[in-house]
Design a protein around this motif. Structure first.
Motif, PDB file in Angstrom:
ATOM      1  N   SER A 108      17.244  -5.006  -7.241  1.00  9.28           N
ATOM      2  CA  SER A 108      16.538  -6.292  -6.771  1.00  9.28           C
ATOM      3  C   SER A 108      15.386  -6.727  -7.849  1.00  9.28           C
ATOM      4  CB  SER A 108      16.092  -6.068  -5.484  1.00  9.28           C
ATOM      5  OG  SER A 108      14.998  -5.138  -5.549  1.00  9.28           O
ATOM      6  N   PRO A 109      14.609  -7.680  -7.676  1.00  5.99           N
ATOM      7  CA  PRO A 109      13.277  -7.857  -8.186  1.00  5.99           C
ATOM      8  C   PRO A 109      12.486  -6.951  -7.695  1.00  5.99           C
ATOM      9  CG  PRO A 109      14.187  -9.882  -7.572  1.00  5.99           C
ATOM     10  CD  PRO A 109      14.912  -9.099  -6.855  1.00  5.99           C
ATOM     11  N   THR A 110      11.300  -6.684  -8.307  1.00 11.70           N
ATOM     12  CA  THR A 110      10.330  -5.797  -7.880  1.00 11.70           C
ATOM     13  C   THR A 110       9.877  -5.974  -6.444  1.00 11.70           C
ATOM     14  OG1 THR A 110       8.434  -7.089  -8.808  1.00 11.70           O
ATOM     15  CG2 THR A 110       9.520  -5.443 -10.288  1.00 11.70           C
ATOM     16  N   MET A 111       9.300  -5.102  -5.923  1.00  8.83           N
ATOM     17  CA  MET A 111       8.542  -5.221  -4.498  1.00  8.83           C
ATOM     18  C   MET A 111       7.553  -6.211  -4.450  1.00  8.83           C
ATOM     19  SD  MET A 111       8.757  -4.340  -1.316  1.00  8.83           S
ATOM     20  CE  MET A 111       9.527  -3.092  -1.327  1.00  8.83           C
ATOM     21  N   ALA A 112       6.801  -6.126  -5.646  1.00 10.60           N
ATOM     22  CA  ALA A 112       5.753  -7.241  -5.710  1.00 10.60           C
ATOM     23  C   ALA A 112       6.350  -8.654  -5.518  1.00 10.60           C
ATOM     24  CB  ALA A 112       4.899  -7.073  -6.899  1.00 10.60           C
ATOM     25  N   ARG A 113       7.313  -8.958  -6.217  1.00 11.50           N
ATOM     26  CA  ARG A 113       8.111 -10.254  -6.434  1.00 11.50           C
ATOM     27  C   ARG A 113       8.756 -10.488  -5.053  1.00 11.50           C
ATOM     28  NH1 ARG A 113       5.665  -9.870 -10.474  1.00 11.50           N
ATOM     29  NH2 ARG A 113       4.203 -10.396  -8.921  1.00 11.50           N
ATOM     30  N   LEU A 114       9.307  -9.543  -4.665  1.00 12.12           N
ATOM     31  CA  LEU A 114       9.948  -9.516  -3.141  1.00 12.12           C
ATOM     32  C   LEU A 114       8.712 -10.298  -2.242  1.00 12.12           C
ATOM     33  CD1 LEU A 114      12.318  -6.733  -3.045  1.00 12.12           C
ATOM     34  CD2 LEU A 114      13.072  -9.344  -3.419  1.00 12.12           C
ATOM     35  N   VAL A 115       7.459  -9.471  -2.226  1.00  6.80           N
ATOM     36  CA  VAL A 115       6.558  -9.790  -1.111  1.00  6.80           C
ATOM     37  C   VAL A 115       6.224 -11.352  -1.712  1.00  6.80           C
ATOM     38  CG1 VAL A 115       4.230  -9.345  -0.619  1.00  6.80           C
ATOM     39  CG2 VAL A 115       5.815  -7.509  -0.726  1.00  6.80           C
TER      40      VAL A 115
ATOM     41  N   SER B  76       0.820  -1.216  -0.114  1.00  8.49           N
ATOM     42  CA  SER B  76       0.136  -0.011  -0.021  1.00  8.49           C
ATOM     43  C   SER B  76       0.769   1.297   0.016  1.00  8.49           C
ATOM     44  CB  SER B  76      -0.828  -0.052   1.306  1.00  8.49           C
ATOM     45  OG  SER B  76      -1.560   1.320   1.339  1.00  8.49           O
ATOM     46  N   LEU B  77       1.917   1.041   0.664  1.00 10.78           N
ATOM     47  CA  LEU B  77       3.054   2.314   0.631  1.00 10.78           C
ATOM     48  C   LEU B  77       4.048   2.536  -0.396  1.00 10.78           C
ATOM     49  CD1 LEU B  77       3.718   2.115   4.618  1.00 10.78           C
ATOM     50  CD2 LEU B  77       2.646   4.111   3.506  1.00 10.78           C
ATOM     51  N   ILE B  78       4.291   1.486  -0.944  1.00 10.18           N
ATOM     52  CA  ILE B  78       5.127   1.578  -1.931  1.00 10.18           C
ATOM     53  C   ILE B  78       4.942   0.764  -3.120  1.00 10.18           C
ATOM     54  CG2 ILE B  78       7.629   0.431  -2.557  1.00 10.18           C
ATOM     55  CD1 ILE B  78       7.945  -0.066   0.567  1.00 10.18           C
ATOM     56  N   PRO B  79       4.974   1.509  -4.554  1.00 11.58           N
ATOM     57  CA  PRO B  79       4.728   0.896  -5.898  1.00 11.58           C
ATOM     58  C   PRO B  79       5.175  -0.644  -6.050  1.00 11.58           C
ATOM     59  CG  PRO B  79       5.361   3.040  -5.760  1.00 11.58           C
ATOM     60  CD  PRO B  79       5.707   2.691  -4.690  1.00 11.58           C
ATOM     61  N   GLY B  80       4.421  -1.314  -6.406  1.00 11.68           N
ATOM     62  CA  GLY B  80       4.920  -2.779  -6.559  1.00 11.68           C
ATOM     63  C   GLY B  80       6.093  -2.948  -7.651  1.00 11.68           C
ATOM     64  N   ASP B  81       6.075  -1.979  -8.603  1.00  5.80           N
ATOM     65  CA  ASP B  81       7.383  -2.205  -9.476  1.00  5.80           C
ATOM     66  C   ASP B  81       8.671  -1.466  -8.941  1.00  5.80           C
ATOM     67  OD1 ASP B  81       6.669   0.434  -9.558  1.00  5.80           O
ATOM     68  OD2 ASP B  81       6.508   0.459 -11.680  1.00  5.80           O
ATOM     69  N   THR B  82       8.720  -1.214  -7.643  1.00  2.67           N
ATOM     70  CA  THR B  82      10.069  -0.575  -6.976  1.00  2.67           C
ATOM     71  C   THR B  82      11.064  -1.578  -6.944  1.00  2.67           C
ATOM     72  OG1 THR B  82       8.568   1.009  -5.505  1.00  2.67           O
ATOM     73  CG2 THR B  82      10.671   0.319  -5.028  1.00  2.67           C
ATOM     74  N   ARG B  83      12.137  -1.247  -7.297  1.00  2.00           N
ATOM     75  CA  ARG B  83      13.576  -1.900  -7.144  1.00  2.00           C
ATOM     76  C   ARG B  83      14.283  -1.452  -6.084  1.00  2.00           C
ATOM     77  NH1 ARG B  83      13.619  -5.927 -11.605  1.00  2.00           N
ATOM     78  NH2 ARG B  83      11.809  -5.432 -12.752  1.00  2.00           N
ATOM     79  N   LEU B  84      15.062  -2.285  -5.278  1.00  2.07           N
ATOM     80  CA  LEU B  84      15.974  -1.870  -4.308  1.00  2.07           C
ATOM     81  C   LEU B  84      17.404  -1.973  -4.865  1.00  2.07           C
ATOM     82  CD1 LEU B  84      14.150  -3.999  -1.441  1.00  2.07           C
ATOM     83  CD2 LEU B  84      13.815  -1.499  -2.264  1.00  2.07           C
ATOM     84  N   ALA B  85      18.148  -0.710  -4.791  1.00  2.00           N
ATOM     85  CA  ALA B  85      19.264  -0.597  -5.492  1.00  2.00           C
ATOM     86  C   ALA B  85      20.397  -0.875  -4.272  1.00  2.00           C
ATOM     87  CB  ALA B  85      19.260   0.965  -6.027  1.00  2.00           C
ATOM     88  N   THR B  86      21.432  -1.446  -4.952  1.00  2.14           N
ATOM     89  CA  THR B  86      22.853  -1.553  -4.140  1.00  2.14           C
ATOM     90  C   THR B  86      23.769  -0.848  -5.019  1.00  2.14           C
ATOM     91  OG1 THR B  86      22.157  -3.450  -3.435  1.00  2.14           O
ATOM     92  CG2 THR B  86      24.593  -2.927  -3.246  1.00  2.14           C
ATOM     93  N   ARG B  87      24.609   0.143  -4.440  1.00  2.00           N
ATOM     94  CA  ARG B  87      25.336   1.158  -5.345  1.00  2.00           C
ATOM     95  C   ARG B  87      26.646   1.305  -5.062  1.00  2.00           C
ATOM     96  NH1 ARG B  87      24.189   6.392  -4.730  1.00  2.00           N
ATOM     97  NH2 ARG B  87      23.314   5.938  -2.628  1.00  2.00           N
ATOM     98  N   VAL B  88      27.733   1.392  -5.840  1.00  3.95           N
ATOM     99  CA  VAL B  88      29.044   1.841  -5.650  1.00  3.95           C
ATOM    100  C   VAL B  88      29.283   3.138  -5.944  1.00  3.95           C
ATOM    101  CG1 VAL B  88      31.498   1.457  -5.784  1.00  3.95           C
ATOM    102  CG2 VAL B  88      29.722  -0.420  -5.824  1.00  3.95           C
ATOM    103  N   VAL B  89      29.676   4.454  -5.195  1.00  2.00           N
ATOM    104  CA  VAL B  89      29.977   5.602  -5.531  1.00  2.00           C
ATOM    105  C   VAL B  89      31.243   5.872  -5.122  1.00  2.00           C
ATOM    106  CG1 VAL B  89      27.297   6.060  -5.071  1.00  2.00           C
ATOM    107  CG2 VAL B  89      28.914   6.469  -3.192  1.00  2.00           C
ATOM    108  N   LYS B  90      31.933   7.274  -5.704  1.00  2.00           N
ATOM    109  CA  LYS B  90      33.081   7.652  -5.556  1.00  2.00           C
ATOM    110  C   LYS B  90      32.973   8.375  -4.044  1.00  2.00           C
ATOM    111  CE  LYS B  90      34.901   8.515 -10.046  1.00  2.00           C
ATOM    112  NZ  LYS B  90      35.464   9.905 -10.989  1.00  2.00           N
ATOM    113  N   ASN B  91      34.082   8.360  -3.276  1.00  2.00           N
ATOM    114  CA  ASN B  91      34.003   8.969  -1.884  1.00  2.00           C
ATOM    115  C   ASN B  91      34.924  10.250  -2.053  1.00  2.00           C
ATOM    116  OD1 ASN B  91      34.306   9.679   0.773  1.00  2.00           O
ATOM    117  ND2 ASN B  91      33.854   7.583   1.578  1.00  2.00           N
ATOM    118  N   ALA B  92      34.248  11.412  -2.158  1.00  2.00           N
ATOM    119  CA  ALA B  92      35.364  12.551  -2.128  1.00  2.00           C
ATOM    120  C   ALA B  92      36.191  12.777  -1.052  1.00  2.00           C
ATOM    121  CB  ALA B  92      34.534  13.678  -2.409  1.00  2.00           C
ATOM    122  N   ALA B  93      35.634  12.347   0.096  1.00  2.00           N
ATOM    123  CA  ALA B  93      36.456  12.414   1.504  1.00  2.00           C
ATOM    124  C   ALA B  93      37.769  11.502   1.448  1.00  2.00           C
ATOM    125  CB  ALA B  93      35.443  12.185   2.600  1.00  2.00           C
TER     126      ALA B  93
END
Length: 581
Positions: free
Chosen positions: A400-407, A233-250
């Motif tokens: 990730s797979p979509t929120m619908a598939r994760l559920v 109800s709170l999250i669109p079913g096609d939402t996917r969860l991202a794991t990222r790698v980013v540059k660390n300026a510090a």
């Protein structure tokens, strides 16, 4: 044969009844104490059976896999039908991930082939950027008809099912007297112990029969129904969860950013299994190796082959460990992990050993994968001292797979780790702290907003491992009716994710030949729940006239777990066998 006979009796019927027929078809493909009381009066402050609280509206928890009989007193997993009473801890873990940046909202990508599933009816307007094609190991869409029995079964498109429902009146509703007569004998089975039961018409949530239906009981893993309804109800079913790698300026190095996806895997694609079956494109988890390849390519393109690595787990707050954490039934709850924190990524055990530091282990695995691509990590990866900058350049990303598939995965396998991750995504979406308490608050508030009667409901987690959770049977059937409602098509994965009796998930080895309930195999889809001395079952059943009923059966007994479960299955089988007029 039973399935065919029942489907032959289908009436034009209600939306929920026809939806039940489609669920039955999916199942077929996969498988080649005294007299009962009438609905009892609700407690003070709760709605009457005819009102919003008990069936007048459509608005309306864990069977962790636990350990079996040898760990009965630990309240461990409990859901697996072939392993006895594992208590509350759970099945495969897996968590949804969080978005890039600092917004705290889940990252989404446009749906791809999900149009054939009920979740595709979502009207989400999320428009975050699509991840690179190589970044995601999954794609939404229907599971193939040839999927093995333990795969998640999916019905015909919800739109088609609901449209067909306009064809005329449905079968007559079961009556309270008819249900009472049909269930009187099976409900007196002493192996059930203390019983709470609610039966409702799935079409509109109307309560048809009750026995202690307004009395709150320990839900165990059926808590996951509440988590699922609130999350979708709170999250669109096609939402996917991202794991990222980013540059660390510090630091001048790179940061691995956990997005809350516990299903992220370090295994090669041909070794990945979901519920013991090779993953298809719809359910395949994101690949840590793919993330390493993207990152290494970006670094080498910039002339870098040696780099410092840290990891960001700032998405979640609060304690890492569940109150009943045992290092097996559930992993430490952190937004960064691979293979749900299992020490053996290939383990198919109900309660596999888990690493003590899932985030650190994930970073170490990532460093090894970078090395295989020609990039050396200096020293040992450490936890980042500050969250990654929102505008930090992205070197790689997997989804990730979509929120619908994760559920669906979480419900079919009663995955405790994944349940806690999904609950935290609900907390983030509701602007609550991403912790056990914040997640429980988010779920409670969202269910109340949806019109679910919350009198007697107490939630302490998203998985149902907590013995202090309490939900009345009438509330569980409200959640199921809400998911079946034509007004809430985005909740349909709550139904399609339910295990199929005798075929899939935690019901795969129940309703068998020796149970006395075999005639109901394929006709029942339900979430199981087990803690020490507690067994619950809540889901849908197609009755003898083709009507879809929602039910919740909650017991507390000292009987052996398999004996208690067989007694419960016989109660539900009686519902499947009667028209009960």
């Amino acid at each position: 044969m039973r399935a065919g006979a029942v489907s032959g009796r289908r009436h034009g019927g209600t939306a929920a009844g026809l939806f039940g027929a489609s669920l039955l078809v999916a199942a077929t493909v996969l498988g080649a104490g005294g007299a009962s009381a009438l609905p009892s009066a609700p407690p003070s402050g709760s709605a009457s059976p005819g009102g919003p609280g008990a069936g007048g509206t459509r608005a309306g928890q864990d069977e962790s896999n636990g350990r079996r009989d040898d760990k009965e007193n630990r309240g461990d997993k409990g859901d697996r039908g072939d392993k006895g009473d594992r208590g509350e801890h759970g099945e495969e873990s897996g968590r949804p991930g969080s978005p890039a940046g600092t917004s705290g909202r889940p990252t989404t990508t446009p749906p791809s082939t999900a149009a054939s599933t009920p979740a595709s009816t979502s009207t989400s307007t999320s428009t975050s950027a699509t991840a690179p094609a190589s970044a995601s190991a999954s794609a939404s869409g229907s599971a193939p008809a040839s999927a093995k029995p333990s795969a998640v079964a999916r019905p015909a498109p919800a739109g088609a099912v609901l449209a067909a429902a306009e064809a005329g009146p449905g079968a007559g509703l079961p009556t309270a007297q008819g249900l009472q007569q049909a269930l009187a004998t099976v409900l007196t089975d002493q192996n059930l112990g203390t019983v709470g039961l609610a039966v409702a018409d799935a079409a509109d949530g109307q309560l048809l029969y009750g026995k202690g239906e307004n009395t709150a009981a320990t839900p165990a893993s059926t808590t996951k129904l509440a988590t699922s309804v609130a999350a979708l109800s709170l999250i669109p079913g096609d939402t996917r969860l991202a794991t990222r790698v980013v540059k660390n300026a510090a630091t001048g190095g790179i940061t691995l950013v956990g997005g809350g996806d516990p299903t992220l895997t370090a295994l090669p694609a041909d070794q990945v299994q979901v519920a013991g079956v090779p993953a298809d494109p719809d359910t395949a988890p994101a690949s840590l190796d793919a993330l390493a390849r993207q990152t290494a390519a970006a670094l080498k393109a910039a002339g870098t082959t040696t780099v410092a690595l840290d990891y960001d787990v700032s998405l979640y707050t609060g304690p890492l460990l569940h109150k009943n954490h045992d290092g097996e039934n559930i992993a430490a709850v952190t937004p960064l992990m691979v293979d749900e924190g299992r020490t053996d990524p290939k383990s198919l055990a109900d309660a596999p050993a888990r690493v003590a530091d899932p985030a650190g282990a994930a970073a170490e695995s990532f460093a090894n994968l970078l090395k295989a691509q020609g990039v050396t990590v200096q020293g040992k990866a450490k936890a980042a001292t500050a969250p990654a900058a929102a505008d930090a350049p992205v070197l790689g990303r997997v989804d990730s797979p979509t929120m619908a598939r994760l559920v669906e995965r979480m419900l079919t396998t009663s995955d405790n780790t994944l349940a806690e991750a999904i609950a935290r995504q609900a907390a983030i979406a509701a602007h609550q702290p991403a912790a056990f308490e914040g997640a429980a608050t988010a779920v409670t508030q969202e269910l109340a907003r949806l019109g679910v009667p919350m009198t007697g409901v107490v939630l302490n987690d998203g998985s149902g491992l907590h013995p202090g959770n309490a939900i009345p049977p009438a509330v569980l059937v409200k959640l199921l009716a809400l998911a079946a409602s034509a007004q809430h098509p985005t909740l349909r994965p709550v139904l399609t994710g339910l295990p199929i009796a005798g075929f899939t998930g935690t019901l795969g080895k129940r309703f068998g030949a020796g149970s006395g309930a075999a005639d109901a195999a394929g006709l029942v889809r339900a979430k199981t729940g087990s803690l020490s001395g507690v067994n619950t079952l809540a889901g849908t059943v197609v009755d003898a006239e083709g009507r879809l009923l929602a039910f919740a059966l909650m017991t507390r007994t000292g009987a052996p777990v398999d004996t208690a479960r067989a007694a419960m299955d016989r109660v539900v089988a009686r519902l499947a066998a009667c028209g009960c007029h």
